[in-house]
Design a protein around this motif. Structure first.
Motif, short mmCIF file in Angstrom:
data_model
loop_
_atom_site.label_atom_id
_atom_site.label_comp_id
_atom_site.label_asym_id
_atom_site.label_seq_id
_atom_site.Cartn_x
_atom_site.Cartn_y
_atom_site.Cartn_z
N GLN A 116 0.77 -1.54 -0.26
CA GLN A 116 -0.56 -0.34 -0.12
C GLN A 116 0.72 1.26 -0.34
O GLN A 116 0.71 2.29 -0.35
CB GLN A 116 -0.73 0.01 1.03
N VAL A 117 2.29 1.09 0.65
CA VAL A 117 3.07 2.28 0.51
C VAL A 117 4.21 1.74 -0.31
O VAL A 117 4.72 1.07 -0.51
CB VAL A 117 3.75 2.90 1.60
N ASP A 118 4.57 3.02 -1.14
CA ASP A 118 5.97 2.79 -2.35
C ASP A 118 7.48 2.64 -1.50
O ASP A 118 7.15 3.32 -0.19
CB ASP A 118 5.96 3.36 -3.41
N GLU A 119 8.05 3.12 -2.39
CA GLU A 119 9.68 2.39 -1.67
C GLU A 119 9.85 4.06 -1.62
O GLU A 119 10.04 4.42 -0.46
CB GLU A 119 10.86 1.81 -2.38
N ARG A 120 8.99 5.07 -2.77
CA ARG A 120 9.82 6.36 -2.43
C ARG A 120 9.34 6.96 -0.81
O ARG A 120 9.99 7.36 -0.70
CB ARG A 120 9.10 6.97 -3.47
N THR A 121 8.55 6.86 -1.02
CA THR A 121 7.77 6.90 0.02
C THR A 121 8.36 6.86 1.35
O THR A 121 8.60 7.65 2.34
CB THR A 121 6.34 6.90 0.60
N ILE A 122 8.71 5.50 1.87
CA ILE A 122 9.36 5.53 2.45
C ILE A 122 10.80 5.24 2.67
O ILE A 122 11.56 5.76 4.07
CB ILE A 122 9.67 3.01 2.59
N GLN A 123 11.41 5.81 1.80
CA GLN A 123 12.26 6.49 1.64
C GLN A 123 12.62 8.42 2.27
O GLN A 123 13.42 8.73 3.44
CB GLN A 123 13.53 6.65 0.37
N LYS A 124 11.53 8.88 2.38
CA LYS A 124 11.27 10.10 2.25
C LYS A 124 11.24 10.02 4.34
O LYS A 124 11.45 10.77 4.72
CB LYS A 124 9.70 10.89 1.34
N TYR A 125 10.34 8.86 4.36
CA TYR A 125 9.87 9.03 6.39
C TYR A 125 10.76 8.63 6.80
O TYR A 125 11.72 9.35 7.98
CB TYR A 125 8.72 8.24 6.51
N GLU A 126 12.09 7.71 5.85
CA GLU A 126 13.37 7.44 6.72
C GLU A 126 13.96 9.02 7.08
O GLU A 126 14.48 9.32 8.01
CB GLU A 126 13.81 6.01 6.09
N LYS A 127 14.04 9.37 5.85
CA LYS A 127 14.64 10.32 5.70
C LYS A 127 14.85 11.63 6.91
O LYS A 127 15.20 12.14 7.60
CB LYS A 127 15.36 11.16 4.32
N GLU A 128 13.49 11.71 7.20
CA GLU A 128 12.89 12.56 7.70
C GLU A 128 12.96 12.12 9.10
O GLU A 128 13.42 13.18 10.37
CB GLU A 128 11.57 12.65 7.32
N ALA A 129 12.53 10.97 9.66
CA ALA A 129 13.13 11.00 11.13
C ALA A 129 14.48 10.74 11.22
O ALA A 129 14.74 10.99 12.59
CB ALA A 129 12.41 8.97 11.12
N LYS A 130 15.23 10.43 10.50
CA LYS A 130 17.13 10.41 10.84
C LYS A 130 16.62 12.08 10.90
O LYS A 130 17.61 12.34 11.99
CB LYS A 130 17.60 10.00 9.86
#
Length: 516
Positions: A116-130
């Motif tokens: 339901q969620v694509d890889e690009r969105t996950i990468q964006k959230y990962e960067k935001e959290a980092k």
């Protein structure tokens, strides 16, 4: 199809003067429509020779032909979609548990694993959290409803999302774990069919959630009261260095939880399933655990366990009931809620109670898709005409006109007192906040009628003036505004409630009699 052709032949014969201009009909349906339109045009031009009466009789017939044609071609499509949509069973799953147990992270991981969620969105959230030095929060961002939740790292509103397995469509309700937001958790759990209780295996975290004042206990009691009859207890954070998939830690948590779940009214053998997972890594979620990681676990993974859950019995033919949890404007008035009983169809005339306003159903949306009809258990957005958005409050109920839901400001209930605030006694005049389906209303105990003997479960003979913790009592409750409720014996979901005072659940109960 034969009828259409006959109609057209009749037209052709009538306008014999124009015969030479006819388009030959070789391909069946499509050109015939053109022929009809040409004829109509020609007839208009020839009206001075043919006469007005003639042209008037000609006009309706071709329109009918076109309409029939449109029906023939377009009708089957939505029906097929509808059948397709309803093939899979539907379950509402609420994620409950103490703050920081990992509920939103598991919800996010489920959406990622089910595509339901694509890889690009996950990468964006990962960067935001980092960037915020919160690396482990990125999966939870998927379920967060606004920026405030990301900054604080806690869920406030009930997050919603949808995913599917091969046999089932699921709606995830991510409830807040923090004690300040328990009312929001109640509204989430009241829409659920089954619950996933998330427990952190990390040293100290399980203990904090489980001991007095922790949300694990309160959430379990509330879930049972709100009609969540089956629970999956997932022991999360098993990958944590202090736990490292330890069987001893898992068994310790299970041994502490079982007696408590029993005391909350759950049948542990039938209604409760335990399983270990790691929400952050996605271990034991979509696929079973690797024996190298956890040699002692032979049970199912989370998706398998969810798929094996039974759908609670529902009545698609009962009187329609949909408590409204939210409303907004979008090309008309749109209300949101879960159908508790009956079915709804586009074009239905319904009643909004308690203000008795008749409304018409313009459109129905299930998940994100527009549907023509929907049954019980579905979370819907329904567009209505006949009422303004400001005239609707959360807690109102959409119901059938023939058998509307009762609206009362006083009712009789059986109450189980859980834990009163320090030194409080429960007597006539006691005030609290009543939570029943999506209604939140201040209430007052008018009269204690009878106390129930816990051993015999029968009413005691002596007059009761006050009761303390643990007592079960029949009492009369009054609210200031009209509320829509049902007797528990008629509609369990609309007849069970909780009483809360100063942010604490003090009693749970069920409606036994209505007094309008």
């Amino acid at each position: 199809m034969d009828n259409i052709q006959e109609d057209i032949r009749a037209l052709q014969l009538d306008s014999s003067a124009e015969d030479s201009n006819m388009v030959p009909n070789e391909n069946g349906g499509e050109p015939e429509e053109l022929v009809v339109r040409d004829n109509v045009e020609d007839l208009k031009d020839e009206s001075h020779t043919e006469g007005d009466a003639d042209s008037q009789t000609m006009h309706p017939e071709p329109k009918d032909v076109v309409e029939v044609k449109e029906q023939v071609t377009s009708a089957p499509e939505p029906i097929e979609e509808e059948v397709e949509k309803n093939k899979k069973r539907h379950l509402n799953v609420v994620f409950i548990g103490h703050v920081d147990a990992g509920k939103s992270t598991i919800g996010g991981q489920i959406l990622y694993l089910s595509g339901q969620v694509d890889e690009r969105t996950i990468q964006k959230y990962e960067k935001e959290a980092k960037d915020k030095s919160r690396e482990s929060w990125y999966m939870a961002y998927i379920m967060d409803t606004n920026a405030e939740e990301r900054v604080k790292g806690i869920t406030v509103e009930v997050g919603r999302a949808h995913f599917e397995t091969e046999t089932t469509r699921f709606t995830i309700l991510d409830a807040p774990g923090h004690k300040s937001y328990v009312p929001n958790m109640i509204s989430g759990a009241s829409q659920a069919d089954i619950g996933v209780l998330v427990i952190s295996a990390r040293k100290g975290e399980f203990e904090t959630g489980y001991e007095r004042g922790g949300q694990t206990r309160e959430h379990v009691q509330l879930a049972k009261t709100l009609g969540v009859s089956k629970l999956l207890v997932v022991v999360n954070k098993m990958d944590e260095p202090t736990v490292n998939w330890s069987k001893e830690r898992y068994d310790e948590i299970e041994s502490k939880m079982v007696p408590f779940l029993k005391s909350s009214g759950y049948n542990v053998k039938k209604d409760i399933h335990f399983l270990p997972i790691s929400g952050l890594q996605g271990a034991n979620m979509q696929t079973r655990l690797d024996k190298k990681v956890c040699p002692w676990w032979n049970g199912p993974c989370l998706f398998e366990a969810l798929d094996a859950m039974e759908v609670p019995p529902r009545d698609p033919n009962g009187p329609f009931r949909m408590p409204i949890i939210d409303k907004f404007k979008d090309m008309g008035t749109v209300v949101m809620g879960k159908v508790e009983s009956g079915s709804i169809r586009e074009g239905n005339n319904l009643l909004i109670m308690p203000n008795k306003v008749q409304v018409k159903v313009l459109a129905i949306f299930c998940d994100e898709d527009k549907v023509r009809t929907a049954g019980p258990g579905e979370n819907l957005r329904v567009r209505l005409s006949g009422i303004e958005e400001e005239d609707i409050l959360s807690g109102f109920v959409l119901s059938t006109i023939e058998k509307p839901i009762p609206a009362v400001n006083e009712f009789v209930a059986q109450l189980h007192i859980l834990e009163l605030l320090d030194n409080a006694i429960f007597t006539a005049g006691y005030k609290a906040v009543l939570h029943i389906h999506s209604v939140v209303e201040e209430c007052e105990i008018i009269e204690l009628m009878q106390q129930i003997d816990p051993k015999t479960r029968k009413p005691m003979k002596k007059k009761v003036l006050f009761v303390k913790n643990g007592a079960v009592v029949i009492c009369r409750i009054q609210v200031s505004n009209l509320i829509c409720i049902e007797k528990f014996s008629d509609f369990q979901q609309l007849g069970r409630f909780t009483l809360r005072t100063e942010g604490k659940t003090v009693a749970i109960g069920k409606v036994t009699d209505l007094r309008a």
